[in-house]
Scaffold this active site. Structure first.
Site, PDB file in Angstrom:
ATOM      1  N   HIS A   1       0.832  -1.211   0.000  1.00  0.00           N
ATOM      2  CA  HIS A   1       0.000   0.000   0.000  1.00  0.00           C
ATOM      3  C   HIS A   1       0.867   1.262   0.000  1.00  0.00           C
ATOM      4  CE1 HIS A   1      -3.705  -2.371   1.651  1.00  0.00           C
ATOM      5  NE2 HIS A   1      -3.405  -2.662   0.418  1.00  0.00           N
TER       6      HIS A   1
ATOM      7  N   GLY B   1      -1.988  -9.048  12.654  1.00  0.00           N
ATOM      8  CA  GLY B   1      -2.620  -7.740  12.821  1.00  0.00           C
ATOM      9  C   GLY B   1      -3.353  -7.228  11.605  1.00  0.00           C
TER      10      GLY B   1
HETATM   11  P1  NAD Z   1      -7.488  -3.335  10.191  1.00  0.00           P
HETATM   12  O1  NAD Z   1      -7.612  -2.118  11.039  1.00  0.00           O
HETATM   13  O2  NAD Z   1      -8.580  -3.650   9.245  1.00  0.00           O
HETATM   14  O3  NAD Z   1      -7.318  -4.609  11.125  1.00  0.00           O
HETATM   15  C1  NAD Z   1      -6.365  -4.636  12.166  1.00  0.00           C
HETATM   16  C2  NAD Z   1      -6.566  -5.922  12.931  1.00  0.00           C
HETATM   17  O4  NAD Z   1      -5.508  -6.026  13.868  1.00  0.00           O
HETATM   18  C3  NAD Z   1      -7.874  -5.930  13.720  1.00  0.00           C
HETATM   19  O5  NAD Z   1      -8.450  -7.210  13.570  1.00  0.00           O
HETATM   20  C4  NAD Z   1      -7.416  -5.734  15.164  1.00  0.00           C
HETATM   21  O6  NAD Z   1      -8.244  -6.411  16.086  1.00  0.00           O
HETATM   22  C5  NAD Z   1      -6.051  -6.350  15.144  1.00  0.00           C
HETATM   23  N1  NAD Z   1      -5.128  -5.804  16.134  1.00  0.00           N
HETATM   24  C6  NAD Z   1      -5.065  -4.541  16.660  1.00  0.00           C
HETATM   25  N2  NAD Z   1      -4.026  -4.448  17.508  1.00  0.00           N
HETATM   26  C7  NAD Z   1      -3.432  -5.676  17.526  1.00  0.00           C
HETATM   27  C8  NAD Z   1      -2.310  -6.211  18.215  1.00  0.00           C
HETATM   28  N3  NAD Z   1      -1.578  -5.460  19.051  1.00  0.00           N
HETATM   29  N4  NAD Z   1      -1.965  -7.508  17.993  1.00  0.00           N
HETATM   30  C9  NAD Z   1      -2.704  -8.285  17.152  1.00  0.00           C
HETATM   31  N5  NAD Z   1      -3.786  -7.837  16.485  1.00  0.00           N
HETATM   32  C10 NAD Z   1      -4.129  -6.539  16.659  1.00  0.00           C
HETATM   33  O7  NAD Z   1      -6.062  -3.249   9.458  1.00  0.00           O
HETATM   34  P2  NAD Z   1      -5.585  -3.837   8.047  1.00  0.00           P
HETATM   35  O8  NAD Z   1      -6.098  -5.209   7.849  1.00  0.00           O
HETATM   36  O9  NAD Z   1      -4.126  -3.562   7.972  1.00  0.00           O
HETATM   37  O10 NAD Z   1      -6.319  -2.922   6.961  1.00  0.00           O
HETATM   38  C11 NAD Z   1      -6.373  -1.539   7.128  1.00  0.00           C
HETATM   39  C12 NAD Z   1      -5.709  -0.702   6.034  1.00  0.00           C
HETATM   40  O11 NAD Z   1      -5.267   0.470   6.690  1.00  0.00           O
HETATM   41  C13 NAD Z   1      -4.474  -1.250   5.405  1.00  0.00           C
HETATM   42  O12 NAD Z   1      -4.628  -1.025   4.050  1.00  0.00           O
HETATM   43  C14 NAD Z   1      -3.309  -0.374   5.898  1.00  0.00           C
HETATM   44  O13 NAD Z   1      -2.561   0.061   4.772  1.00  0.00           O
HETATM   45  C15 NAD Z   1      -3.937   0.837   6.464  1.00  0.00           C
HETATM   46  N6  NAD Z   1      -3.417   1.317   7.774  1.00  0.00           N
HETATM   47  C16 NAD Z   1      -2.075   1.319   8.017  1.00  0.00           C
HETATM   48  C17 NAD Z   1      -1.595   1.755   9.247  1.00  0.00           C
HETATM   49  C18 NAD Z   1      -0.103   1.745   9.475  1.00  0.00           C
HETATM   50  O14 NAD Z   1       0.675   1.936   8.544  1.00  0.00           O
HETATM   51  N7  NAD Z   1       0.337   1.512  10.717  1.00  0.00           N
HETATM   52  C19 NAD Z   1      -2.479   2.170  10.242  1.00  0.00           C
HETATM   53  C20 NAD Z   1      -3.860   2.171   9.948  1.00  0.00           C
HETATM   54  C21 NAD Z   1      -4.308   1.726   8.718  1.00  0.00           C
END
Ligand code: NAD
Length: 256
Positions: A119, A193
């Site tokens: 992404h 995650g």
């Molecule tokens: P999502 O938010 O859809 O899912 C995250 C999952 O991780 C959830 O099921 C949640 O319960 C779980 N989770 C949260 N904290 C956790 C932990 N400490 N240990 C284990 N599990 C945990 O995220 P996704 O599937 O990555 O999709 C969201 C989109 O958002 C992606 O395309 C991503 O590019 C983008 N995004 C990226 C960031 C980043 O770069 N850090 C942050 C937010 C969103």
């Protein structure tokens, strides 16, 4: 759940081509909200609106009003023990690549080398009109110097876009190809995650499974693969990934 760590460690130990597929959940313990958890970003704003190509093109000021403070927030974060554990697994030759949906660069900062950012990444800015590239530092400097907060291309004056893939934008071709090559070769995928709600990356577990490979999911929330995966862990990545590395240490010390 503790007895699952040796199981996963053994699977990783025996895998020929293991990969990790990570999502926003691996970075929540670094202080970055994910999208879909109760505390996730989706509770405050609709990312599909502010982080969309349509908003960037029609109202770059609104896009940058959301994105500029987010850069500052992301830049202040540090990798957590979950990122460190995946970097350690790669150093040991246990996993071959981290395919990540995250744009926060924390895998690279933790020391992972084969990081495939499907992404995009914060790393750079790009001009959609003339394809010029700028570094993150230049992007931030120009945003901060502009009256309307919109960084612009030196060459053609068009609003610069961050290197993060927006909703409504095509996936980066090179990263997608590399991710698919790894998925097709993989005999194990460790999902960490991710809700596996976002395509096409969410097809990777099925690609691995249909090739006869093993699917391990370590994510707090539900995923569409929960009933068909081989191992389901629901702990926190910053705890469970180091626990898997420790189980691997124990396995290797026992000489198996
Ligand atoms: P999502 O938010 O859809 O899912 C995250 C999952 O991780 C959830 O099921 C949640 O319960 C779980 N989770 C949260 N904290 C956790 C932990 N400490 N240990 C284990 N599990 C945990 O995220 P996704 O599937 O990555 O999709 C969201 C989109 O958002 C992606 O395309 C991503 O590019 C983008 N995004 C990226 C960031 C980043 O770069 N850090 C942050 C937010 C969103």
């Amino acid at each position: 759940m503790d007895d699952l760590y040796p199981t996963v460690a053994k699977m990783l130990h025996e895998a020929r081509h293991a990969i990790a597929l990570t999502g926003a959940g691996i970075s929540t313990e670094s202080g970055i909200p994910d999208f879909r958890s109760a505390e996730g970003m989706w509770q405050q704003v609709n990312p599909m609106e502010v982080a969309s190509m349509a908003t960037f093109l029609s109202d770059p000021q609104r896009f940058w009003e959301f994105h500029r403070p987010r850069i500052t927030m992301l830049e202040a974060t540090q990798p957590n023990p979950g990122h460190d554990a995946l970097a350690e697994l790669e150093r040991r030759g246990v996993i071959r690549a981290v395919v990540t949906q995250n744009i926060d660069r924390l895998h690279r900062r933790a020391g992972s080398r084969e990081v495939i950012e499907v992404h995009g990444s914060l790393e750079r800015g790009v001009c959609l009109r003339c394809d010029a590239r700028v570094t993150l530092d230049e992007l931030v400097e120009r945003a901060d110097a502009a009256d309307d907060g919109v960084p612009r291309c030196d060459g053609c004056g068009f609003a610069l876009k961050s290197g993060v893939v927006l909703f409504g934008e095509a996936m980066p071709a090179e990263a997608t190809t590399r991710a698919w090559e790894h998925a097709q070769q993989a005999d194990l995928v460790l999902v960490v995650g991710s809700s596996l709600a976002v395509g096409p990356v969410n097809q990777i577990p099925e690609i691995v499974r249909s090739g006869g490979g093993t699917v391990v999911i370590l994510t707090e929330g539900d995923t569409p693969y929960d009933d068909v995966c081989d191992v389901r862990l629901r702990g926190r990545a910053g705890h469970d990934l180091p626990a898997i590395v420790a189980a691997l240490d124990a396995l290797e010390a026992a000489g198996s």
